[in-house]
Design an enzyme around this catalytic site. Structure first.
Site, PDB file in Angstrom:
ATOM      1  N   LEU A 131       0.751  -1.301  -0.128  1.00 28.76           N
ATOM      2  CA  LEU A 131       0.031  -0.033  -0.079  1.00 28.76           C
ATOM      3  C   LEU A 131       0.823   1.371   0.000  1.00 28.76           C
ATOM      4  O   LEU A 131       0.328   2.284   0.455  1.00 28.76           O
ATOM      5  CB  LEU A 131      -0.907  -0.172   1.174  1.00 28.76           C
ATOM      6  CG  LEU A 131      -2.073  -1.367   1.271  1.00 28.76           C
ATOM      7  CD1 LEU A 131      -2.540  -1.256   2.820  1.00 28.76           C
ATOM      8  CD2 LEU A 131      -2.975  -1.204   0.385  1.00 28.76           C
ATOM      9  N   ALA A 152      11.403   0.145  -8.419  1.00 34.02           N
ATOM     10  CA  ALA A 152      11.961  -1.271  -8.007  1.00 34.02           C
ATOM     11  C   ALA A 152      11.579  -1.370  -6.448  1.00 34.02           C
ATOM     12  O   ALA A 152      12.062  -2.277  -5.866  1.00 34.02           O
ATOM     13  CB  ALA A 152      13.486  -1.517  -8.169  1.00 34.02           C
ATOM     14  N   ALA A 153      10.958  -0.679  -5.886  1.00 32.93           N
ATOM     15  CA  ALA A 153      10.825  -0.685  -4.723  1.00 32.93           C
ATOM     16  C   ALA A 153       9.802  -1.760  -4.285  1.00 32.93           C
ATOM     17  O   ALA A 153      10.063  -2.628  -3.219  1.00 32.93           O
ATOM     18  CB  ALA A 153      10.028   0.524  -4.102  1.00 32.93           C
ATOM     19  N   GLY A 154       8.635  -2.142  -5.188  1.00 34.29           N
ATOM     20  CA  GLY A 154       7.893  -3.283  -4.981  1.00 34.29           C
ATOM     21  C   GLY A 154       8.856  -4.627  -5.086  1.00 34.29           C
ATOM     22  O   GLY A 154       8.696  -5.505  -4.552  1.00 34.29           O
ATOM     23  N   ASP A 155       9.860  -4.599  -6.157  1.00 32.70           N
ATOM     24  CA  ASP A 155      10.756  -5.639  -6.183  1.00 32.70           C
ATOM     25  C   ASP A 155      11.524  -6.040  -5.153  1.00 32.70           C
ATOM     26  O   ASP A 155      11.637  -7.023  -4.836  1.00 32.70           O
ATOM     27  CB  ASP A 155      11.601  -5.524  -7.626  1.00 32.70           C
ATOM     28  CG  ASP A 155      10.807  -5.290  -8.763  1.00 32.70           C
ATOM     29  OD1 ASP A 155       9.713  -5.817  -8.892  1.00 32.70           O
ATOM     30  OD2 ASP A 155      11.083  -4.358  -9.727  1.00 32.70           O
TER      31      ASP A 155
HETATM   32  O1  RIB Z   1       9.633  -2.567 -11.226  1.00 32.36           O
HETATM   33  C1  RIB Z   1      10.582  -1.760 -11.921  1.00 32.36           C
HETATM   34  C2  RIB Z   1      10.992  -2.322 -13.135  1.00 32.36           C
HETATM   35  O2  RIB Z   1       9.988  -2.304 -14.156  1.00 32.36           O
HETATM   36  C3  RIB Z   1      11.887  -1.652 -14.202  1.00 32.36           C
HETATM   37  O3  RIB Z   1      13.477  -1.943 -13.666  1.00 32.36           O
HETATM   38  C4  RIB Z   1      11.555  -1.657 -15.402  1.00 32.36           C
HETATM   39  O4  RIB Z   1      12.551  -2.517 -16.292  1.00 32.36           O
HETATM   40  C5  RIB Z   1      10.196  -2.744 -15.259  1.00 32.36           C
HETATM   41  O5  RIB Z   1      10.347  -3.940 -15.652  1.00 32.36           O
END
Ligand code: RIB
Length: 304
Positions: free
Chosen positions: A221, A249-252
């Site tokens: 959230l 990329a915070a979610g990643d």
């Molecule tokens: O979640 C961020 C990512 O989304 C980026 O690095 C971009 O490549 C897309 O895949």
């Protein structure tokens, strides 16, 4: 420690930093430009590896300079790349990213080789999945490949995690093979067809997906933190307060943190707490893989 396999995208992010987002038809002058390794799959794999996870990557790169750079980056982070193939006569995936001074972003992904990842490629690498404890997927590779991978992993007794991004409606045949679904609010809305305006809506939408066969969900959230929902009920988790410069990329990285924690045998509550710290640190730096923290940085945060 459990082994993790990520099946997903690898992109070169072409990032323009701007004062404000351009409106339709508007030309603006950017402040700077950078090429930064990204792609939701690779970002999650790199986040996990930097946090001490044992990670395999399965995916496709193009036969170009970006592909070579992206592969080298994964190897540098000690990710096993046995399952990464180079697709001939195909460009690598790229993402066109614009980041404003308020840390807002917009992203256009052009998948290139990522969309050449087929069911046969998963079958060819089935031994890697068989030897894994966790399989993590997103939606930047063909949906048939995602569906096939989840089914094969589930049949092998591997714990499956799906980050449904970029969001799209998913068949029950996909959803029922997911042990842990990690959407944000927008993705949850698209997946469930239920408008999300408040906490009750998050719970209602999550329950509707549990009825379709998902085991459990973590709904991210943003600044409001996250929620964990399963058949038994729900729990809320606060976000760490930081000054964001770029949320890419915070979610990643949150998913990376959660998954590594689970692979170390931690509880879901501990895993979410750890993922929140990882996500918080990520937004304080620019770019995707350039902003993903190392285990020591998270430990230092704990002591602070
Ligand atoms: O979640 C961020 C990512 O989304 C980026 O690095 C971009 O490549 C897309 O895949």
């Amino acid at each position: 420690m459990g082994k993790i396999t990520v099946i997903g995208s690898m992109n070169m992010d072409l990032v323009a930093n701007v004062d404000h987002m351009p409106k339709t038809g508007e030309t603006i002058i950017g402040k700077s430009f950078e090429e930064i390794p990204g792609g939701k799959g690779a970002n999650q794999a790199v986040a996990m590896a930097r946090l001490g996870g044992q990670v395999n990557m399965i995916g496709k790169l193009g036969d170009d300079g970006f592909g070579k750079t992206l592969l080298k980056g994964l190897q540098k982070d000690e990710i096993s790349v046995e399952g990464v193939q180079i697709e001939e006569n195909t460009p690598s995936g790229v993402a066109l990213i614009t980041v404003s001074k308020e840390a807002h972003n917009s992203i256009i992904v052009v998948p290139g080789a990522n969309f050449k990842l087929k069911k046969e490629d998963i079958d060819r690498n089935i031994q890697i999945i068989k030897e894994s404890d966790f399989l993590v997927l997103q939606l930047e590779v063909p949906i048939d490949t995602v569906k096939h991978s989840l089914k094969r992993a589930k049949d092998l007794g591997v714990y499956t995690i799906l980050n449904p991004a970029p969001a799209q409606k998913l068949d029950k045949s996909i959803i029922e093979n997911v042990d842990l679904l990690i959407p944000n609010e927008t993705e949850l809305e698209i997946l469930s067809g239920i408008e999300i305006n408040n906490e009750e809506d998050v719970i209602k939408a999550s329950k509707s997906l549990i009825e379709k066969g998902v085991e459990s969900l973590i709904v991210t959230l943003g600044e409001k933190g996250s929620m964990y929902i399963d058949e038994k009920g729900f729990k809320k988790f606060k976000a760490h307060k930081v000054k964001a410069v770029d949320t890419t990329a915070a979610g990643d990285s949150f998913i990376g943190g959660v998954c590594v924690s689970l692979s170390e045998g931690k509880t879901i509550e501990e895993a979410i707490g750890y993922g929140s710290k990882v996500g918080a640190l990520t937004v304080t730096k620019k770019g995707a893989q350039s902003s993903l923290p190392y285990k020591e940085e998270i430990e230092a945060l704990k002591e602070a």
